[in-house]
Design a protein around this motif. Structure first.
Motif, mmCIF file in Angstrom:
data_model
loop_
_atom_site.group_PDB
_atom_site.id
_atom_site.type_symbol
_atom_site.label_atom_id
_atom_site.label_comp_id
_atom_site.label_asym_id
_atom_site.label_seq_id
_atom_site.Cartn_x
_atom_site.Cartn_y
_atom_site.Cartn_z
ATOM 1 N N LEU A 1 1.392 -7.038 -40.821
ATOM 2 C CA LEU A 1 2.264 -7.166 -39.208
ATOM 3 C C LEU A 1 2.308 -6.314 -37.631
ATOM 4 O O LEU A 1 2.590 -6.821 -36.942
ATOM 5 C CB LEU A 1 4.461 -7.156 -39.939
ATOM 6 C CG LEU A 1 5.274 -6.739 -38.976
ATOM 7 C CD1 LEU A 1 4.749 -8.940 -38.983
ATOM 8 C CD2 LEU A 1 6.531 -6.698 -38.772
ATOM 9 N N MET B 1 1.881 -5.634 -45.781
ATOM 10 C CA MET B 1 2.610 -6.562 -45.113
ATOM 11 C C MET B 1 3.165 -5.725 -44.227
ATOM 12 O O MET B 1 2.860 -6.512 -42.820
ATOM 13 C CB MET B 1 3.621 -6.571 -45.617
ATOM 14 C CG MET B 1 3.149 -7.680 -47.082
ATOM 15 S SD MET B 1 2.057 -9.302 -46.632
ATOM 16 C CE MET B 1 2.128 -10.074 -45.059
ATOM 17 N N MET C 1 1.355 -7.415 -34.453
ATOM 18 C CA MET C 1 2.205 -7.707 -32.812
ATOM 19 C C MET C 1 1.623 -7.130 -32.059
ATOM 20 O O MET C 1 1.568 -7.398 -30.560
ATOM 21 C CB MET C 1 3.730 -7.085 -33.220
ATOM 22 C CG MET C 1 4.314 -7.657 -34.396
ATOM 23 S SD MET C 1 6.298 -6.762 -34.628
ATOM 24 C CE MET C 1 6.603 -6.215 -33.236
#
Length: 151
Positions: free
Chosen positions: A34, A30, A38
């Motif tokens: 992420l 995860m 981003m």
């Protein structure tokens, strides 16, 4: 026989299977996702230069009893407020917002249209639409002409 108990001849107790899930690898995955999102999210919001095609569209069906509010922007960037067939003098952008807000407070179902000159700066029309939204206009229509097919 009491001495035999300590010698380990008794069958060992069976261990229960673990009912817990190890989530540490999922947290790692995860975090990697992420970071990827981003990094890629700012790239997705950038615009691309395109040439928009001319097209015809069906006219908006409007209610007969409600007069639309039309705000025109001429090639010099001057604003004109038209309610029905009445066209006023050039007014400023804050005046447009105030007058449209007053009209929409009395007639909330009135439609708001923007008629912008072809050669007016795009930012002028965008600022006008932002002011109309702040005045309470929920849906803003753009008035266009059908393209000429004389090429």
């Amino acid at each position: 026989m009491s001495g035999m108990k300590g010698m380990g001849l008794m069958p060992q107790q069976r261990r229960k299977p673990m009912a817990e899930i190890n989530v540490v690898p999922y947290i790692d995955v995860m975090l990697v996702l992420l970071i990827i999102f981003m990094v890629t999210a700012p790239m997705l919001t950038q615009g691309v230069k395109v040439d928009l095609p001319e097209t015809t569209s069906e006219p908006i069906q409007q209610e007969q009893d409600v007069e639309p509010i039309t705000v025109s922007v001429d090639s010099n960037g001057a604003y004109y407020l038209e309610v029905g067939d009445e066209r006023g003098n050039p007014i400023s952008l804050p005046q447009v917002r105030d007058q449209v807000s007053k009209i929409l407070s009395q007639r909330s179902n009135a439609e708001v249209f923007v008629r912008g000159d072809e050669y007016v700066d795009y930012g002028v029309v965008v600022r006008l639409m932002a002011e109309l939204q702040s005045a309470g206009a929920t849906g803003i229509g753009l008035i266009t002409d059908a393209p000429d097919n004389k090429q």
